[in-house]
Design a protein around this motif. Structure first.
Motif, PDB file in Angstrom:
ATOM      1  N   VAL A 145      -2.092   2.504 -12.332  1.00 16.98           N
ATOM      2  CA  VAL A 145      -3.115   1.592 -11.827  1.00 16.98           C
ATOM      3  C   VAL A 145      -3.409   1.957 -10.374  1.00 16.98           C
ATOM      4  CG1 VAL A 145      -3.727  -0.806 -11.436  1.00 16.98           C
ATOM      5  CG2 VAL A 145      -2.172  -0.199 -13.280  1.00 16.98           C
ATOM      6  N   ARG A 146      -2.395   2.456  -9.747  1.00 18.81           N
ATOM      7  CA  ARG A 146      -2.540   2.845  -8.356  1.00 18.81           C
ATOM      8  C   ARG A 146      -3.626   3.887  -8.147  1.00 18.81           C
ATOM      9  NH1 ARG A 146      -2.028   1.154  -4.408  1.00 18.81           N
ATOM     10  NH2 ARG A 146      -1.477  -0.671  -5.563  1.00 18.81           N
ATOM     11  N   ASP A 147      -3.777   4.749  -9.146  1.00 13.17           N
ATOM     12  CA  ASP A 147      -4.815   5.767  -9.062  1.00 13.17           C
ATOM     13  C   ASP A 147      -6.180   5.139  -8.819  1.00 13.17           C
ATOM     14  OD1 ASP A 147      -2.934   7.627  -9.495  1.00 13.17           O
ATOM     15  OD2 ASP A 147      -3.672   8.301 -11.433  1.00 13.17           O
ATOM     16  N   VAL A 148      -6.487   4.141  -9.632  1.00 17.10           N
ATOM     17  CA  VAL A 148      -7.782   3.492  -9.520  1.00 17.10           C
ATOM     18  C   VAL A 148      -7.873   2.733  -8.211  1.00 17.10           C
ATOM     19  CG1 VAL A 148      -9.472   2.180 -10.827  1.00 17.10           C
ATOM     20  CG2 VAL A 148      -7.417   3.017 -11.949  1.00 17.10           C
ATOM     21  N   LEU A 149      -6.808   2.049  -7.902  1.00 15.81           N
ATOM     22  CA  LEU A 149      -6.806   1.236  -6.699  1.00 15.81           C
ATOM     23  C   LEU A 149      -6.931   2.082  -5.441  1.00 15.81           C
ATOM     24  CD1 LEU A 149      -6.926  -1.260  -7.932  1.00 15.81           C
ATOM     25  CD2 LEU A 149      -4.484  -1.570  -7.734  1.00 15.81           C
ATOM     26  N   ASP A 150      -6.319   3.243  -5.473  1.00 12.76           N
ATOM     27  CA  ASP A 150      -6.432   4.107  -4.305  1.00 12.76           C
ATOM     28  C   ASP A 150      -7.885   4.526  -4.132  1.00 12.76           C
ATOM     29  OD1 ASP A 150      -3.827   3.933  -3.677  1.00 12.76           O
ATOM     30  OD2 ASP A 150      -3.240   5.828  -4.585  1.00 12.76           O
ATOM     31  N   ARG A 151      -8.564   4.572  -5.242  1.00 17.25           N
ATOM     32  CA  ARG A 151      -9.957   4.990  -5.215  1.00 17.25           C
ATOM     33  C   ARG A 151     -10.848   3.838  -4.765  1.00 17.25           C
ATOM     34  NH1 ARG A 151      -9.101   8.774  -5.944  1.00 17.25           N
ATOM     35  NH2 ARG A 151      -7.934   8.264  -7.782  1.00 17.25           N
ATOM     36  N   TRP A 161     -14.926   0.791   1.475  1.00 20.77           N
ATOM     37  CA  TRP A 161     -16.331   1.062   1.173  1.00 20.77           C
ATOM     38  C   TRP A 161     -16.690   1.595  -0.199  1.00 20.77           C
ATOM     39  CZ3 TRP A 161     -18.867  -1.339   4.760  1.00 20.77           C
ATOM     40  CH2 TRP A 161     -18.351  -1.417   6.050  1.00 20.77           C
ATOM     41  N   SER A 162     -15.760   2.197  -0.888  1.00 18.21           N
ATOM     42  CA  SER A 162     -16.053   2.830  -2.178  1.00 18.21           C
ATOM     43  C   SER A 162     -16.828   1.927  -3.134  1.00 18.21           C
ATOM     44  CB  SER A 162     -14.754   3.273  -2.845  1.00 18.21           C
ATOM     45  OG  SER A 162     -14.146   4.295  -2.088  1.00 18.21           O
ATOM     46  N   VAL A 163     -16.396   0.693  -3.239  1.00 17.56           N
ATOM     47  CA  VAL A 163     -17.044  -0.211  -4.168  1.00 17.56           C
ATOM     48  C   VAL A 163     -18.518  -0.414  -3.822  1.00 17.56           C
ATOM     49  CG1 VAL A 163     -17.088  -2.559  -5.052  1.00 17.56           C
ATOM     50  CG2 VAL A 163     -14.925  -1.400  -4.725  1.00 17.56           C
ATOM     51  N   ARG A 221     -17.505  11.689  -0.064  1.00 22.59           N
ATOM     52  CA  ARG A 221     -16.759  12.923  -0.289  1.00 22.59           C
ATOM     53  C   ARG A 221     -15.609  12.680  -1.259  1.00 22.59           C
ATOM     54  NH1 ARG A 221     -20.234  14.705   1.522  1.00 22.59           N
ATOM     55  NH2 ARG A 221     -20.672  16.349   3.017  1.00 22.59           N
ATOM     56  N   ARG A 222     -14.919  11.604  -1.021  1.00 25.68           N
ATOM     57  CA  ARG A 222     -13.793  11.264  -1.894  1.00 25.68           C
ATOM     58  C   ARG A 222     -14.261  11.032  -3.319  1.00 25.68           C
ATOM     59  NH1 ARG A 222     -10.216   8.072   2.354  1.00 25.68           N
ATOM     60  NH2 ARG A 222     -12.199   7.127   2.854  1.00 25.68           N
ATOM     61  N   LEU A 223     -15.344  10.278  -3.437  1.00 24.86           N
ATOM     62  CA  LEU A 223     -15.879   9.978  -4.764  1.00 24.86           C
ATOM     63  C   LEU A 223     -16.374  11.250  -5.435  1.00 24.86           C
ATOM     64  CD1 LEU A 223     -17.845   6.698  -3.959  1.00 24.86           C
ATOM     65  CD2 LEU A 223     -15.720   6.907  -5.232  1.00 24.86           C
ATOM     66  N   GLU A 224     -16.909  12.136  -4.621  1.00 24.63           N
ATOM     67  CA  GLU A 224     -17.407  13.398  -5.163  1.00 24.63           C
ATOM     68  C   GLU A 224     -16.232  14.254  -5.641  1.00 24.63           C
ATOM     69  OE1 GLU A 224     -19.093  15.977  -2.275  1.00 24.63           O
ATOM     70  OE2 GLU A 224     -19.823  17.404  -3.756  1.00 24.63           O
ATOM     71  N   ARG A 225     -15.218  14.272  -4.830  1.00 23.70           N
ATOM     72  CA  ARG A 225     -14.037  15.062  -5.174  1.00 23.70           C
ATOM     73  C   ARG A 225     -13.425  14.624  -6.492  1.00 23.70           C
ATOM     74  NH1 ARG A 225      -8.335  16.938  -3.562  1.00 23.70           N
ATOM     75  NH2 ARG A 225      -7.405  14.895  -3.488  1.00 23.70           N
ATOM     76  N   ASP A 226     -13.466  13.339  -6.756  1.00 24.20           N
ATOM     77  CA  ASP A 226     -12.866  12.826  -7.978  1.00 24.20           C
ATOM     78  C   ASP A 226     -13.837  12.867  -9.160  1.00 24.20           C
ATOM     79  OD1 ASP A 226     -10.511  12.423  -6.694  1.00 24.20           O
ATOM     80  OD2 ASP A 226     -10.880  10.312  -6.271  1.00 24.20           O
ATOM     81  N   ARG A 266      -6.970  -8.322  -2.571  1.00 27.51           N
ATOM     82  CA  ARG A 266      -5.722  -8.857  -3.111  1.00 27.51           C
ATOM     83  C   ARG A 266      -4.901  -7.756  -3.765  1.00 27.51           C
ATOM     84  NH1 ARG A 266      -7.851 -12.547  -3.045  1.00 27.51           N
ATOM     85  NH2 ARG A 266      -7.136 -12.433  -1.128  1.00 27.51           N
ATOM     86  N   LEU A 267      -5.580  -6.931  -4.548  1.00 26.49           N
ATOM     87  CA  LEU A 267      -4.902  -5.883  -5.301  1.00 26.49           C
ATOM     88  C   LEU A 267      -4.857  -4.548  -4.560  1.00 26.49           C
ATOM     89  CD1 LEU A 267      -4.621  -7.750  -7.536  1.00 26.49           C
ATOM     90  CD2 LEU A 267      -6.132  -6.370  -8.949  1.00 26.49           C
ATOM     91  N   GLY A 268      -5.686  -4.455  -3.543  1.00 22.17           N
ATOM     92  CA  GLY A 268      -5.799  -3.183  -2.848  1.00 22.17           C
ATOM     93  C   GLY A 268      -4.581  -2.746  -2.073  1.00 22.17           C
ATOM     94  N   ASP A 269      -3.780  -3.680  -1.659  1.00 22.04           N
ATOM     95  CA  ASP A 269      -2.620  -3.269  -0.874  1.00 22.04           C
ATOM     96  C   ASP A 269      -1.591  -2.565  -1.746  1.00 22.04           C
ATOM     97  OD1 ASP A 269      -0.237  -5.511  -1.328  1.00 22.04           O
ATOM     98  OD2 ASP A 269      -2.266  -6.241  -1.731  1.00 22.04           O
TER      99      ASP A 269
END
Lengths: 150, 150
Positions: free
Chosen positions: A36-42, A47-49, A83-88, B42-45
DNA sequence: CCGTATCCAACTAGATACTG
DNA sequence: CAGTATCTAGTTGGATACGG
């Protein structure tokens, strides 16, 4: 939710065996917590959202993105985010060798699939925001500083 | 947002009119971006998700939580995390006035509803992890440092 | 217009020590 | 056992200036 009703009787130590009822979330790799961390890190960054939401409506240029985002995002942050979003592989970046240069951003299929997730997050947030607000103020009241005659 | 479509006349580039197709995400309050940020904050941390996942299986004591979480979380971080979750009404904290003291944590109904969301995140992550990994290495290759004969 | 580089402020997280 | 306090390190985000 398991009958475990916080024994109010001076129980010195409740049966610890009550735990583990329904394995709502089953992980194949507990060490990784399902990833789940993968998604959350993204999505977890600030700003990503915003970018995903804006791009969900269609193709956007750099400046358009910057102006569409509520809080004033700096170029630096916008650049880092796309850039991050592009990379992924969530966003596709197209550069047109014109003068002045023009760059367009759009969601990839992968990016669009993320959109549904964001929608789910938004729905949950909207649905439970009142409850959270209530709980929060209640907590704040209960934990108010006992400094003075407050 | 408004229809403000920055004059495309002078642009010799592509048809920018292709944009805006399906409004996948519709926000009532654009300034707030649907409030997705609420959930993400909330979940981001780094630790909240771990706690929610662990608590999804049942009641846990402080020490149990700490040992259940993969990476070695410090008491400080665990305390901060559960406090935040408690404040938002996602977690219920029960203190037993025993010696030595014993404290139990469990998800509230609100917390359990969040569980489904986490599940969705995990599913998406697992489903698309390969695609992301591929895109990522491809990007890294394309953007490799042109320093030497690498 | 698009993007990078540098510097700086703020926040998050970890280690450690100490209290009820 | 559970939690707090303090101090420090690493990371993120913002302002600005400059380059293609």
């Amino acid at each position: 939710m398991s009958a475990g009703h916080t024994a109010v009787t001076t129980t010195p130590a409740p049966d610890a065996t009550v735990a583990a009822a329904e394995p709502v979330i089953v992980c194949e790799t507990p060490q990784d917590e399902c990833g789940v961390r993968d998604v959350l890190d993204r999505l977890g960054d600030k700003w990503s959202v915003y970018v995903v939401v804006e791009l969900a409506s269609g193709v956007r240029r750099f400046k358009e993105l910057q102006r569409a985002i509520p809080a004033n995002i700096s170029q630096r942050m916008l650049t880092l985010t796309v850039r991050r979003l592009e990379r992924d592989g969530l966003v596709k970046r197209t550069v047109y060798p014109t003068v002045p240069p023009q760059v367009e951003y759009e969601l990839t299929d992968l990016g669009h699939s993320l959109t549904h997730l964001v929608k789910a997050l938004a729905d949950w947030s909207i649905a439970h925001r009142p409850a959270i607000a209530t709980a929060r103020s209640a907590w704040d009241t209960a934990h108010a500083e006992p400094t003075a005659g407050n």
